[in-house]
Motif scaffolding. Structure first.
Motif, PDB file in Angstrom:
ATOM      1  N   ARG A  40     132.328  97.679  16.730  1.00 45.47           N
ATOM      2  CA  ARG A  40     131.570  96.295  17.356  1.00 45.47           C
ATOM      3  C   ARG A  40     130.098  96.375  16.656  1.00 45.47           C
ATOM      4  N   PRO A  41     129.976  95.302  15.934  1.00 47.01           N
ATOM      5  CA  PRO A  41     128.467  95.119  15.309  1.00 47.01           C
ATOM      6  C   PRO A  41     127.361  94.944  16.585  1.00 47.01           C
ATOM      7  N   LEU A  42     126.072  95.467  16.117  1.00 49.19           N
ATOM      8  CA  LEU A  42     125.218  94.964  17.028  1.00 49.19           C
ATOM      9  C   LEU A  42     124.718  93.502  16.648  1.00 49.19           C
ATOM     10  N   ARG A  43     124.871  92.885  17.472  1.00 52.70           N
ATOM     11  CA  ARG A  43     124.646  91.239  17.359  1.00 52.70           C
ATOM     12  C   ARG A  43     123.320  90.819  17.953  1.00 52.70           C
ATOM     13  N   SER A  44     122.653  90.548  17.262  1.00 53.33           N
ATOM     14  CA  SER A  44     121.166  90.030  17.685  1.00 53.33           C
ATOM     15  C   SER A  44     120.778  88.575  17.605  1.00 53.33           C
ATOM     16  N   ILE A  45     120.576  87.631  18.539  1.00 51.07           N
ATOM     17  CA  ILE A  45     120.459  86.262  18.476  1.00 51.07           C
ATOM     18  C   ILE A  45     118.971  86.164  18.993  1.00 51.07           C
ATOM     19  N   ILE A  46     118.301  85.114  17.952  1.00 46.84           N
ATOM     20  CA  ILE A  46     117.221  84.597  18.231  1.00 46.84           C
ATOM     21  C   ILE A  46     117.243  83.186  18.788  1.00 46.84           C
ATOM     22  N   LEU A  47     116.842  82.671  19.933  1.00 46.52           N
ATOM     23  CA  LEU A  47     117.155  81.374  20.282  1.00 46.52           C
ATOM     24  C   LEU A  47     115.645  80.573  20.790  1.00 46.52           C
ATOM     25  N   THR A  48     115.685  79.560  19.804  1.00 43.92           N
ATOM     26  CA  THR A  48     114.357  78.728  20.051  1.00 43.92           C
ATOM     27  C   THR A  48     114.653  77.380  19.594  1.00 43.92           C
ATOM     28  N   THR A  49     113.608  76.462  19.058  1.00 44.32           N
ATOM     29  CA  THR A  49     113.580  75.322  18.679  1.00 44.32           C
ATOM     30  C   THR A  49     113.120  75.163  17.160  1.00 44.32           C
ATOM     31  N   TRP A  50     112.641  74.075  16.576  1.00 44.58           N
ATOM     32  CA  TRP A  50     112.452  73.775  15.223  1.00 44.58           C
ATOM     33  C   TRP A  50     111.155  74.075  15.176  1.00 44.58           C
ATOM     34  N   ARG A  51     110.730  74.954  14.260  1.00 38.96           N
ATOM     35  CA  ARG A  51     109.415  74.984  13.889  1.00 38.96           C
ATOM     36  C   ARG A  51     108.520  75.880  14.809  1.00 38.96           C
ATOM     37  N   SER A  52     109.155  76.854  15.452  1.00 41.85           N
ATOM     38  CA  SER A  52     108.728  77.722  16.750  1.00 41.85           C
ATOM     39  C   SER A  52     108.525  79.161  16.022  1.00 41.85           C
ATOM     40  N   LEU A  54     126.993  83.232  26.225  1.00 44.83           N
ATOM     41  CA  LEU A  54     127.040  84.186  25.143  1.00 44.83           C
ATOM     42  C   LEU A  54     126.837  85.583  25.845  1.00 44.83           C
ATOM     43  N   LEU A  55     125.939  85.720  26.675  1.00 43.41           N
ATOM     44  CA  LEU A  55     125.339  86.798  27.402  1.00 43.41           C
ATOM     45  C   LEU A  55     126.399  87.294  28.170  1.00 43.41           C
ATOM     46  N   SER A  56     127.275  86.332  28.816  1.00 42.32           N
ATOM     47  CA  SER A  56     128.349  86.914  29.756  1.00 42.32           C
ATOM     48  C   SER A  56     129.759  87.356  28.958  1.00 42.32           C
ATOM     49  N   ASP A  57     129.670  87.211  27.559  1.00 43.64           N
ATOM     50  CA  ASP A  57     130.893  87.603  27.080  1.00 43.64           C
ATOM     51  C   ASP A  57     130.641  89.194  26.508  1.00 43.64           C
ATOM     52  N   GLN A  58     131.238  90.161  27.185  1.00 44.74           N
ATOM     53  CA  GLN A  58     131.126  91.493  27.336  1.00 44.74           C
ATOM     54  C   GLN A  58     131.580  91.979  25.933  1.00 44.74           C
ATOM     55  N   LYS A  59     132.978  91.286  25.283  1.00 47.47           N
ATOM     56  CA  LYS A  59     133.276  91.463  23.909  1.00 47.47           C
ATOM     57  C   LYS A  59     132.084  91.543  22.981  1.00 47.47           C
ATOM     58  N   LEU A  60     131.536  90.299  22.893  1.00 49.30           N
ATOM     59  CA  LEU A  60     130.394  90.094  22.054  1.00 49.30           C
ATOM     60  C   LEU A  60     129.133  91.111  22.143  1.00 49.30           C
ATOM     61  N   ALA A  61     128.805  91.117  23.388  1.00 48.40           N
ATOM     62  CA  ALA A  61     127.815  92.015  23.731  1.00 48.40           C
ATOM     63  C   ALA A  61     126.577  91.692  22.850  1.00 48.40           C
ATOM     64  N   VAL A  62     126.245  90.540  22.926  1.00 47.19           N
ATOM     65  CA  VAL A  62     125.195  90.086  22.287  1.00 47.19           C
ATOM     66  C   VAL A  62     123.867  90.342  23.037  1.00 47.19           C
ATOM     67  N   ARG A  63     122.610  90.642  22.222  1.00 48.80           N
ATOM     68  CA  ARG A  63     121.269  90.838  22.824  1.00 48.80           C
ATOM     69  C   ARG A  63     120.706  89.622  22.184  1.00 48.80           C
ATOM     70  N   LEU A  64     120.041  88.811  23.366  1.00 48.39           N
ATOM     71  CA  LEU A  64     119.490  87.334  22.920  1.00 48.39           C
ATOM     72  C   LEU A  64     117.909  87.363  23.345  1.00 48.39           C
ATOM     73  N   VAL A  65     117.231  86.977  22.392  1.00 49.83           N
ATOM     74  CA  VAL A  65     115.432  86.658  22.847  1.00 49.83           C
ATOM     75  C   VAL A  65     115.375  85.134  22.614  1.00 49.83           C
ATOM     76  N   LEU A  66     114.507  84.853  23.613  1.00 52.27           N
ATOM     77  CA  LEU A  66     114.168  83.435  23.869  1.00 52.27           C
ATOM     78  C   LEU A  66     112.876  83.261  23.229  1.00 52.27           C
ATOM     79  N   LEU A  67     112.687  82.873  21.899  1.00 54.20           N
ATOM     80  CA  LEU A  67     111.248  82.656  21.305  1.00 54.20           C
ATOM     81  C   LEU A  67     110.540  81.421  21.631  1.00 54.20           C
ATOM     82  N   VAL A  68     109.317  81.328  22.267  1.00 55.66           N
ATOM     83  CA  VAL A  68     108.787  80.349  22.798  1.00 55.66           C
ATOM     84  C   VAL A  68     107.623  79.936  21.929  1.00 55.66           C
TER      85      VAL A  68
END
Length: 419
Positions: A120-132, A248-262
């Motif tokens: 299972r890869p380590l899956r790193s997600i950045i969530l934000t909006t344009w130009r942030s 995506l955070l509730s999907d245990q198979k994916l096991a993502v780690r998510l950062v909200l960038l503000v």
């Protein structure tokens, strides 16, 4: 008599041609028979043992590949490239510090993190909006060795923010497919990539092969196989709001780690002024929509911080830019990644001075978040603040009182998520 001779002559000539065609088909291309054992098995490349592929590659050199007929070339080139990339990843990972139980990750070796080995890869997600600030943070993650970067995977949805139906279900389906390296049903995504190279060219190891071998980035078998080799995946999402992405955070198979960038909405909107795609889309140009999303993201973030304390985190772009080494090291630990020398080198070379255009990640990072104070007129700032006062209060951004104050004050203060 002459007619009979002509008849038998034609028969003889025809027979000779048939014999020639038979021998040419059977023996005319010896290279074809070198790959026939693999092709005859009826299996895709990822079902074949790596050892057999290594033997195959020893047989096939670069000139051989060019000579293979088109019907067989695709599979052969894929096998060649995948084999080569597998070895490169092994070399990159020599001496890597695996988590071994740290950060709630039990991986001890490469195979534990590789999909083609049922890891299972380590899956790193950045969530934000344009130009942030996501281009900078995304490039920080790609500096890490053996990382497969899904750059803005919802580019083909156009300039929209996905807040719910009707687009949310399809967007989540596509994101999950990419994180699972399942490209077979992503025809629209792949077709979009044919004319929008930036869908793939931020992923350095992938793009290198797509340039070297024309058509590979249009081949879902290759894309899936390439993706499954990598122990680390990163993704930045700028079109999906947190209320939708939380699934995506509730999907245990994916096991993502998510950062909200503000980011401060004044800085975001100032930066968007330099992008041609933005003014025609309300989701990109309207401060009221941007700040409504920031308020919504805050409310969801409060709940997610309680529900997923080890896999969800928030960071402001301004804090990251002012103290990049501190925050990148902290984010690396959060994502379960080694604070690798390659990442430190990236910070050394990308945070000291400005270079390149508006999309460049070579920046004086301490100054970059605050250009809006001199680039925007006060009446523009005042208009943004009129729609954004609640969002700014939530995320710790200080209003400018007048033109003089705007150019001199510190626009950020502390904030907390009200847990």
């Amino acid at each position: 008599m002459s007619k009979r001779v002509s008849f038998y002559g034609l028969v003889g000539l025809g027979s000779l041609c048939l014999v020639f065609l038979f021998f040419n088909q059977r023996y005319g291309n010896p290279l074809k028979h070198r790959i026939q054992p693999i092709l005859a098995m009826g299996r895709s490349w990822d079902e074949i043992e790596p050892r057999s592929l290594e033997i195959q590659e020893q047989i096939l050199n670069t000139n051989d590949i060019k000579e293979i007929d088109e019907s067989n070339a695709s599979l052969t080139v894929i096998q060649h490239v995948i084999n080569q990339q597998r070895r490169l990843i092994r070399e990159e990972m020599i001496g890597y510090q695996y988590p071994k139980g740290n950060y709630n990750i039990s991986a001890n070796k490469l195979e534990d993190l590789v999909l083609e080995k049922n890891g299972r890869p380590l899956r790193s997600i950045i969530l934000t909006t344009w130009r942030s600030g996501s281009t900078f943070l995304g490039d920080v993650l790609t500096a890490h060795p053996a990382n497969f970067y899904h750059y803005e995977p919802l580019l083909d949805f156009d300039i929209v923010q996905i807040r719910g139906p009707p687009l949310a279900a399809e967007a989540l389906k596509n994101v999950r497919a990419l994180l699972n390296c399942e490209y077979a049903d992503l025809d629209h995504y792949i077709e979009f990539g044919k004319t929008h190279s930036w869908l793939f060219n931020h992923n350095a190891p992938l793009w290198k092969q797509c340039q070297a071998h024309r058509g590979l980035c249009s081949n879902h078998r290759f894309l899936s196989g390439m993706c499954k080799l990598f122990p680390f995946q990163s993704m930045k999402l700028v079109r999906l709001r947190l209320r939708v992405a939380q699934e995506l955070l509730s999907d245990q198979k994916l096991a993502v780690r998510l950062v909200l960038l503000v980011r401060d909405p004044r800085g975001t909107l100032q930066s968007r002024k330099h992008r041609d795609f933005c003014p025609t889309s309300p989701d990109c140009s309207d401060p009221a929509l941007l700040c409504a999303d920031m308020v919504s993201d805050y409310a969801v973030a409060v709940e997610l911080q309680k529900k997923y304390p080890t896999t969800f985190r928030v960071i402001r772009y301004e804090d990251l830019a002012v103290e990049p080494y501190k925050h990148v090291e902290e984010l690396s630990k959060f994502y379960g990644l080694d604070f690798h020398p390659n990442v430190k080198k990236f910070l050394d070379t990308h945070t000291k001075s400005d270079a390149g255009g508006v999309s460049s990640t070579f920046r004086n990072s301490k100054a970059a978040p605050f250009h809006w104070r001199t680039d925007l007129e006060f009446d523009e700032v005042e208009e943004i603040q009129r729609f954004c006062i609640n969002a700014m209060e939530h995320w710790g951004y200080v209003p400018a009182m007048n033109a003089t104050h705007q150019r001199e004050f510190n626009p950020i203060t502390d904030y907390v998520l009200d847990l």
